[in-house]
Design an enzyme around this catalytic site. Structure first.
Site, mmCIF file in Angstrom:
data_model
loop_
_atom_site.group_PDB
_atom_site.id
_atom_site.type_symbol
_atom_site.label_atom_id
_atom_site.label_comp_id
_atom_site.label_asym_id
_atom_site.label_seq_id
_atom_site.Cartn_x
_atom_site.Cartn_y
_atom_site.Cartn_z
ATOM 1 N N ASP A 1 0.874 -1.183 0.000
ATOM 2 C CA ASP A 1 0.000 0.000 0.000
ATOM 3 C C ASP A 1 0.907 1.228 0.000
ATOM 4 O O ASP A 1 1.738 1.382 0.903
ATOM 5 C CB ASP A 1 -0.902 -0.005 1.252
ATOM 6 C CG ASP A 1 -2.038 1.017 1.138
ATOM 7 O OD1 ASP A 1 -3.188 0.669 1.431
ATOM 8 O OD2 ASP A 1 -1.749 2.185 0.755
ATOM 9 N N SER B 1 -17.026 -4.059 -8.416
ATOM 10 C CA SER B 1 -18.082 -3.226 -7.836
ATOM 11 C C SER B 1 -19.372 -3.359 -8.629
ATOM 12 O O SER B 1 -19.349 -3.585 -9.832
ATOM 13 C CB SER B 1 -17.610 -1.761 -7.854
ATOM 14 O OG SER B 1 -18.693 -0.903 -7.620
ATOM 15 N N TYR C 1 -14.439 5.871 -13.009
ATOM 16 C CA TYR C 1 -14.160 4.891 -11.943
ATOM 17 C C TYR C 1 -14.822 3.561 -12.318
ATOM 18 O O TYR C 1 -14.178 2.513 -12.308
ATOM 19 C CB TYR C 1 -14.679 5.391 -10.590
ATOM 20 C CG TYR C 1 -14.878 4.277 -9.593
ATOM 21 C CD1 TYR C 1 -16.151 3.768 -9.316
ATOM 22 C CD2 TYR C 1 -13.792 3.691 -8.961
ATOM 23 C CE1 TYR C 1 -16.323 2.725 -8.426
ATOM 24 C CE2 TYR C 1 -13.961 2.641 -8.074
ATOM 25 C CZ TYR C 1 -15.233 2.162 -7.820
ATOM 26 O OH TYR C 1 -15.400 1.120 -6.948
ATOM 27 N N LYS D 1 -13.310 -0.388 -13.428
ATOM 28 C CA LYS D 1 -13.703 -1.683 -12.859
ATOM 29 C C LYS D 1 -14.128 -2.636 -13.983
ATOM 30 O O LYS D 1 -13.762 -3.809 -14.004
ATOM 31 C CB LYS D 1 -14.860 -1.511 -11.853
ATOM 32 C CG LYS D 1 -14.452 -0.853 -10.551
ATOM 33 C CD LYS D 1 -13.373 -1.657 -9.821
ATOM 34 C CE LYS D 1 -12.969 -0.999 -8.524
ATOM 35 N NZ LYS D 1 -11.836 -1.687 -7.857
ATOM 36 N N PHE E 1 -21.565 -4.342 -3.362
ATOM 37 C CA PHE E 1 -22.607 -3.324 -3.468
ATOM 38 C C PHE E 1 -22.132 -2.145 -2.613
ATOM 39 O O PHE E 1 -21.031 -1.618 -2.913
ATOM 40 C CB PHE E 1 -23.977 -3.970 -3.166
ATOM 41 C CG PHE E 1 -24.414 -4.725 -4.421
ATOM 42 C CD1 PHE E 1 -23.723 -5.866 -4.817
ATOM 43 C CD2 PHE E 1 -25.408 -4.240 -5.237
ATOM 44 C CE1 PHE E 1 -24.044 -6.516 -6.011
ATOM 45 C CE2 PHE E 1 -25.740 -4.897 -6.425
ATOM 46 C CZ PHE E 1 -25.052 -6.015 -6.813
ATOM 47 N N ARG F 1 -30.269 1.413 -2.416
ATOM 48 C CA ARG F 1 -28.956 0.774 -2.454
ATOM 49 C C ARG F 1 -28.982 -0.519 -1.645
ATOM 50 O O ARG F 1 -29.897 -0.731 -0.835
ATOM 51 C CB ARG F 1 -27.891 1.710 -1.842
ATOM 52 C CG ARG F 1 -27.613 2.946 -2.696
ATOM 53 C CD ARG F 1 -26.921 2.583 -3.988
ATOM 54 N NE ARG F 1 -26.585 3.746 -4.782
ATOM 55 C CZ ARG F 1 -27.406 4.349 -5.644
ATOM 56 N NH1 ARG F 1 -28.652 3.867 -5.812
ATOM 57 N NH2 ARG F 1 -27.005 5.398 -6.352
ATOM 58 N N ARG G 1 -27.796 14.006 -7.511
ATOM 59 C CA ARG G 1 -26.355 13.993 -7.817
ATOM 60 C C ARG G 1 -26.177 13.362 -9.187
ATOM 61 O O ARG G 1 -26.646 12.223 -9.396
ATOM 62 C CB ARG G 1 -25.606 13.204 -6.749
ATOM 63 C CG ARG G 1 -24.110 13.134 -6.938
ATOM 64 C CD ARG G 1 -23.417 12.503 -5.741
ATOM 65 N NE ARG G 1 -23.657 11.056 -5.680
ATOM 66 C CZ ARG G 1 -23.035 10.261 -4.799
ATOM 67 N NH1 ARG G 1 -22.191 10.758 -3.924
ATOM 68 N NH2 ARG G 1 -23.280 8.953 -4.792
HETATM 69 C C1 WQD Z 1 -25.275 6.145 -2.051
HETATM 70 C C2 WQD Z 1 -26.564 6.971 -2.093
HETATM 71 C C3 WQD Z 1 -26.290 9.164 -3.036
HETATM 72 C C4 WQD Z 1 -23.851 10.904 0.086
HETATM 73 C C5 WQD Z 1 -20.316 4.335 -4.874
HETATM 74 C C6 WQD Z 1 -19.607 3.587 -5.955
HETATM 75 C C7 WQD Z 1 -19.541 2.137 -5.599
HETATM 76 C C8 WQD Z 1 -18.865 2.021 -4.273
HETATM 77 C C9 WQD Z 1 -19.662 2.780 -3.212
HETATM 78 C C10 WQD Z 1 -16.499 1.798 -4.034
HETATM 79 C C11 WQD Z 1 -26.711 7.753 -3.409
HETATM 80 C C12 WQD Z 1 -26.728 9.230 -1.571
HETATM 81 C C13 WQD Z 1 -24.587 9.991 -0.648
HETATM 82 C C14 WQD Z 1 -24.485 12.038 0.639
HETATM 83 C C15 WQD Z 1 -26.572 11.306 -0.285
HETATM 84 N N1 WQD Z 1 -17.546 2.532 -4.378
HETATM 85 N N2 WQD Z 1 -25.926 10.201 -0.814
HETATM 86 N N3 WQD Z 1 -25.833 12.200 0.427
HETATM 87 O O1 WQD Z 1 -22.676 6.120 -5.298
HETATM 88 O O2 WQD Z 1 -24.049 4.123 -4.450
HETATM 89 O O3 WQD Z 1 -21.626 3.883 -4.813
HETATM 90 O O4 WQD Z 1 -19.692 4.141 -3.635
HETATM 91 O O5 WQD Z 1 -16.428 0.688 -3.599
HETATM 92 O O6 WQD Z 1 -18.787 1.472 -6.588
HETATM 93 O O7 WQD Z 1 -20.325 3.718 -7.150
HETATM 94 O O8 WQD Z 1 -22.424 5.249 -2.930
HETATM 95 O O9 WQD Z 1 -22.580 6.226 -0.690
HETATM 96 O O10 WQD Z 1 -21.824 7.702 -2.628
HETATM 97 O O11 WQD Z 1 -24.208 7.009 -2.458
HETATM 98 O O12 WQD Z 1 -27.790 11.489 -0.477
HETATM 99 O O13 WQD Z 1 -23.862 12.925 1.307
HETATM 100 O O14 WQD Z 1 -26.510 7.938 -1.059
HETATM 101 O O15 WQD Z 1 -26.946 10.159 -3.791
HETATM 102 O O16 WQD Z 1 -28.078 7.792 -3.751
HETATM 103 P P1 WQD Z 1 -22.789 4.910 -4.454
HETATM 104 P P2 WQD Z 1 -22.689 6.596 -2.129
#
Ligand code: WQD
Length: 351
Positions: free
Chosen positions: A32, A126, A151, A155, A179, A232, A296
């Site tokens: 790392d 992912s 990103y 993957k 997930f 999710r 977003r």
């Molecule tokens: C989840 C939901 C946001 C933050 C990504 C990658 C995936 C993995 C995990 C690496 C969405 C909402 C988020 C906030 C919010 N990456 N949200 N307010 O985008 O599902 O997945 O991260 O391993 O590969 O794609 O995760 O946690 O960013 O978002 O409302 O301050 O939470 O809009 O709907 P995501 P996330």
């Protein structure tokens, strides 16, 4: 004890996987470069397991330095590859950094795996490879759609590179499609350490609750879902970690049904963003200060896993529910607050 190389071993999922591997009788080393991680988590691994895991501070984009680790450890029997950049938004702004880092690292690692004939390779993939699925829950056969971000594209390309590598050189590989990994080890000695403002939901929740962030934004509550917010499949990081141990044992026992077997790592339950917030409030007794903002860009509306393949073929049983995910995430945030000063001294990037 079989020796496993974990790349990205100082990171969130890497550190939790190292704990699980050690608890299941493996010897572990890590590579790392600490460009996005700190030694704080390796200290946490030692507190949990009593083992001081050796980390080689090497940039995998440097082939000679990467090869030298394998030359020093010719008894490596398996490799689990986590080390990659993973911020969706950042990848949109810096696509070249993402393609260079995530793909050059992987190719250098595979060259070493080939040279040392290590036929047990597990790749951190992912659910992002599915894009915005037409049908949910998604199975491993669900169509791979155009990635929503560079990103996600790294993957998808990474999976393709590993598939062709395994076919051409006769290696057994496994692709694990996570997930949404959340939560922290129940000891609160390791957990997620987002650099800067957290992009992911659960660290945004816990940092708002502890007062590091003034208010949290829910990115959109006008989607066509049961409460308007995105859906999710949140999965505890310890369940994800144990799936890696099971995957390595699966390849050791030559259970692969193809040169490159794929597994979805999710609970199979879809949870909305607002439901996740409610669960956090209920478990911690903390009222969360949030407001609903605009959607977003790039967000998938709804995705969750059909995890039957991992449950049946890896004998993977999921131990943590949503309440435990939120409880352990909160315990970890409280722990960080206590150790804040120590962490900043150890690694200036956290300042
Ligand atoms: C989840 C939901 C946001 C933050 C990504 C990658 C995936 C993995 C995990 C690496 C969405 C909402 C988020 C906030 C919010 N990456 N949200 N307010 O985008 O599902 O997945 O991260 O391993 O590969 O794609 O995760 O946690 O960013 O978002 O409302 O301050 O939470 O809009 O709907 P995501 P996330």
């Amino acid at each position: 004890m079989a020796k496993i190389l974990v790349t990205g071993g100082c990171g969130y999922i890497g550190s939790h996987t190292i704990v699980d591997l050690i608890e299941n009788g493996f010897d572990v080393i890590s590579i790392d470069d600490n460009s996005r991680s700190t030694t704080y988590l390796t200290d946490g691994i030692e507190k949990i397991t009593g083992k001081k895991v050796k980390n080689y501070k090497v940039d995998l984009k440097n082939f000679d330095e990467t090869l030298a680790v394998f030359q020093e450890n010719p008894d490596i029997k398996g490799v689990i590859h986590f080390a990659a950049y993973k911020a969706v938004g950042e990848s949109v702004e810096q696509p070249l950094d993402y393609f260079e880092n995530n793909l050059f690292s992987l190719i250098n690692l595979l060259k070493c795996v080939r040279e040392f004939k290590i036929s047990n390779f597990v790749f951190s993939s992912s659910c992002t490879v599915y894009g915005n699925p037409d049908k949910i829950p998604v199975t491993e056969e669900s169509p791979i759609k155009k990635a929503e971000s560079p990103y996600g594209a790294t993957k998808q390309m990474g999976e393709e590179i590993i598939r062709e590598f395994s076919r051409a050189y006769g290696f057994n590989s496994i692709l694990l499609r996570y997930f949404n990994p959340v939560g922290a080890h129940p000891s609160a000695n390791i957990g997620e350490l987002p650099l800067g403002k957290p992009q992911n939901l659960v660290p945004a929740i816990t940092q708002t609750a502890i007062g590091k962030l003034p208010q949290m934004q829910v990115w959109g509550a006008d989607y066509d879902t049961r409460d308007g917010s995105c859906i999710r499949d949140f999965i505890h990081v310890c369940d994800i970690a144990h799936a890696h141990t099971l995957a390595i044992q699966y390849t050791f026992n030559k259970k692969n049904t193809s040169v490159c077997d794929v597994f979805n790592l999710g609970t199979g339950n879809g949870v909305t963003v607002l439901e996740a917030i409610k669960a956090f409030e209920a478990v911690t007794g903390q009222k969360l200060n949030y407001k609903v903002g605009a959607r977003r860009p790039g967000d998938v509306i709804a995705i969750y896993a059909n995890n039957n393949h991992a449950v049946q073929s890896l004998q993977w049983d999921i131990k943590y529910d949503l309440n435990e995910m939120m409880r352990t995430a909160w315990q970890w945030e409280l722990k960080i607050k206590q150790d804040e000063e120590l962490m900043k001294k150890q690694n200036p990037i956290l300042n």
